[in-house]
Design a protein around this motif. Structure first.
Motif, short mmCIF file in Angstrom:
data_model
loop_
_atom_site.label_atom_id
_atom_site.label_comp_id
_atom_site.label_asym_id
_atom_site.label_seq_id
_atom_site.Cartn_x
_atom_site.Cartn_y
_atom_site.Cartn_z
N ALA A 58 -16.38 27.15 41.48
CA ALA A 58 -17.00 25.82 41.41
C ALA A 58 -17.39 25.35 42.80
N GLY A 59 -18.23 24.32 42.84
CA GLY A 59 -18.66 23.75 44.12
C GLY A 59 -19.48 24.76 44.89
N SER A 60 -19.17 24.91 46.17
CA SER A 60 -19.98 25.81 47.00
C SER A 60 -19.39 27.22 47.07
N VAL A 61 -18.37 27.50 46.25
CA VAL A 61 -17.66 28.78 46.37
C VAL A 61 -18.33 29.85 45.50
N GLU A 62 -18.57 31.03 46.07
CA GLU A 62 -19.21 32.12 45.32
C GLU A 62 -18.16 32.98 44.60
N ASP A 63 -18.54 33.50 43.40
CA ASP A 63 -17.62 34.41 42.70
C ASP A 63 -18.19 35.82 42.58
N GLY A 64 -19.35 36.06 43.22
CA GLY A 64 -19.90 37.41 43.27
C GLY A 64 -20.76 37.56 44.52
N SER A 65 -20.84 38.76 45.06
CA SER A 65 -21.65 38.98 46.25
C SER A 65 -22.12 40.42 46.30
N MET A 66 -23.38 40.59 46.72
CA MET A 66 -23.86 41.93 47.08
C MET A 66 -24.39 41.84 48.50
N ALA A 67 -23.93 42.75 49.32
CA ALA A 67 -24.30 42.71 50.73
C ALA A 67 -24.66 44.11 51.19
N VAL A 68 -25.52 44.17 52.20
CA VAL A 68 -25.79 45.44 52.87
C VAL A 68 -25.51 45.27 54.36
N PHE A 69 -24.62 46.10 54.85
CA PHE A 69 -24.25 46.07 56.27
C PHE A 69 -24.88 47.27 56.98
N ARG A 70 -25.31 47.03 58.21
CA ARG A 70 -25.72 48.17 59.05
C ARG A 70 -24.60 48.43 60.07
N PHE A 71 -24.32 49.70 60.31
CA PHE A 71 -23.28 50.08 61.28
C PHE A 71 -23.92 50.71 62.52
N ASP A 72 -23.15 50.72 63.61
CA ASP A 72 -23.73 51.18 64.88
C ASP A 72 -23.91 52.70 64.95
N ALA B 166 -23.36 54.33 52.75
CA ALA B 166 -22.09 54.17 52.03
C ALA B 166 -22.29 53.15 50.92
N ARG B 167 -21.48 53.29 49.85
CA ARG B 167 -21.51 52.32 48.74
C ARG B 167 -20.08 51.97 48.37
N VAL B 168 -19.81 50.66 48.37
CA VAL B 168 -18.46 50.20 48.01
C VAL B 168 -18.56 49.37 46.74
N PHE B 169 -17.81 49.79 45.73
CA PHE B 169 -17.80 49.08 44.44
C PHE B 169 -16.45 48.39 44.32
N ILE C 40 -26.11 52.58 56.63
CA ILE C 40 -26.20 51.31 55.91
C ILE C 40 -25.24 51.39 54.73
N ALA C 41 -24.53 50.27 54.49
CA ALA C 41 -23.46 50.26 53.49
C ALA C 41 -23.65 49.10 52.54
N GLN C 42 -23.66 49.44 51.27
CA GLN C 42 -23.85 48.44 50.21
C GLN C 42 -22.47 48.07 49.67
N VAL C 43 -22.21 46.75 49.56
CA VAL C 43 -20.88 46.28 49.17
C VAL C 43 -21.01 45.28 48.02
N HIS C 44 -20.47 45.64 46.86
CA HIS C 44 -20.49 44.73 45.71
C HIS C 44 -19.08 44.21 45.46
N THR C 45 -18.93 42.89 45.51
CA THR C 45 -17.63 42.28 45.22
C THR C 45 -17.81 41.18 44.19
N ALA C 46 -16.80 40.96 43.36
CA ALA C 46 -16.86 39.88 42.38
C ALA C 46 -15.46 39.59 41.86
N PHE C 47 -15.30 38.36 41.34
CA PHE C 47 -14.08 37.96 40.63
C PHE C 47 -14.27 38.01 39.12
N THR C 48 -15.49 38.30 38.68
CA THR C 48 -15.90 38.01 37.31
C THR C 48 -16.13 39.23 36.43
#
Ligand code: NDP
Length: 332
Positions: free
Chosen positions: A208-222, A148-151, A226-234
């Protein structure tokens, strides 16, 4: 009539949940609590909520309040849910449910012991598009799901550029804000549970600080997906999408991660490309209706406390992976 008390004089309560509750038969918002009474009064006047509570205790002592909708910043959800449960009020809580799995588990336990409903406001699973994808997959339309791919990269509008960007103690950051929704939607559509995640996060000038404004992750499901997830504020112009690819077909959806947008869902198989006819629907109202049905004993919440615990556990694992550089197991 079911009376709601708003805990938190927030943007989402004003712009989405107020109408969702008012559009639901036999529901009304009777009081709002803000940590600043002046602000609470101004908010109540603007939104025509009849009462501004002077304290959380004041709101919870009101016999016209049968249920609370909690939409404060994320570090407050835990204690406010415990107080509401103790007062015998049903709880519709915003995501992320809490700041740790232990806190979230305590919320589930407290609501169960008090005999009140706990629901999580994961709205996307109420969308016709996600429900249609879930049903098609369950009925074998794409064969066995492989990936899966989540944009879901957005541009955080200026009015929301506050605690999300610089307050880790309030649960800021794109992972707790958006990845929770994406994991919930994946769990719902795939009918499977995440087991592990690996991720990278980014700070691209907004947070700012330790807070992220973008993320790419890959999750495995049971179920092996495998699912790719791209999130961002930017990211202003990416659009959003949700895809599930299987052995016999692919579901390719656009405009389905934003409630008001016109969804486009395509089912592609060996011999055909079929565009699903789906209208955008009022996802928050549906969440309220399911919450009310759960209170009345005629149904279940669209997303339960346990669903909120799963999405939180997954987002926390995603953060831990970004910090440690290691794959992190997810368990609830
Ligand atoms: P806001 O920033 O609008 O509100 C959060 C808190 O900030 C409020 O409870 C309020 O505190 C304080 N606040 C808000 N505006 C002001 C102001 N002008 N001056 C001073 N204080 C202010 O947050 P959001 O509405 O964006 O988010 C609230 C919660 O809802 C979060 O948990 C978020 O994750 C969730 N959310 C969920 C969405 C969904 O689709 N399910 C969508 C958007 C948010 P006080 O109440 O004490 O006055």
């Amino acid at each position: 009539t079911i009376g709601f008390g708003f805990i938190g004089a927030s943007d989402i309560a004003k712009h989405k949940m107020l109408a969702a509750i008012r559009n639901t038969p036999d529901c009304e918002v009777v009081s709002v609590y803000s940590s600043n009474l002046e602000r609470g009064r101004a908010y109540a006047a603007e939104t025509q909520i009849p009462h501004a509570a002077s304290s959380l205790e004041d709101l919870l002592a009101n016999p016209a309040v049968h249920a609370v909708y909690i939409s404060t910043t994320n570090e407050l959800h835990h204690a406010q849910t415990l107080a509401a449960a103790q007062a015998g009020k049903h709880v519709l809580c915003e995501k992320p449910l809490a700041m740790s799995q232990l806190e979230a588990q305590t919320m589930l336990d407290a609501c169960r012991e008090a005999g009140v409903v706990l629901a999580t406001n994961h709205h996307l699973r109420n969308a016709h598009a996600h429900q249609a994808m879930r049903d098609l997959i369950a009925n074998g339309a794409i064969g066995k799901p492989i990936a899966a791919r989540v944009f879901h990269a957005v541009y955080l509008r200026e009015s929301l550029q506050g605690w999300r960007l610089d307050k880790p103690e309030a649960g800021g950051g794109v992972v707790l804000d958006i990845v929770v929704h994406d994991v919930d939607t994946l769990r719902f559509v795939l009918q499977a549970e995440p087991t592990e995640v690996i991720s990278l996060s980014q700070q691209f000038g907004m947070s700012a600080g330790s807070v992220e404004d973008g993320s790419m992750a890959v999750f495995r499901f049971d179920n092996g997906v495998i699912a790719q997830v791209h999130t961002a504020f930017t990211v202003p112009y990416a659009g959003n999408g949700f895809e599930v690819h299987g052995t016999d077909g692919s579901l390719i959806a656009k405009n389905v991660m934003h409630p008001a947008a016109q969804p486009e869902v395509l089912l592609r198989t060996a011999n055909s490309e079929q565009r699903l006819e789906l209208a955008a629907n009022e996802v928050y109202s549906l969440g309220v209706a399911r919450f009310i049905a759960a209170i009345q004993g005629t149904g279940k919440p669209a997303a339960s406390g346990e669903d909120g615990l799963w999405s939180l556990a997954s987002a926390l694992a995603c953060l831990e992976s970004a910090h440690t550089g290691q794959k992190v197991a997810i368990s609830v």
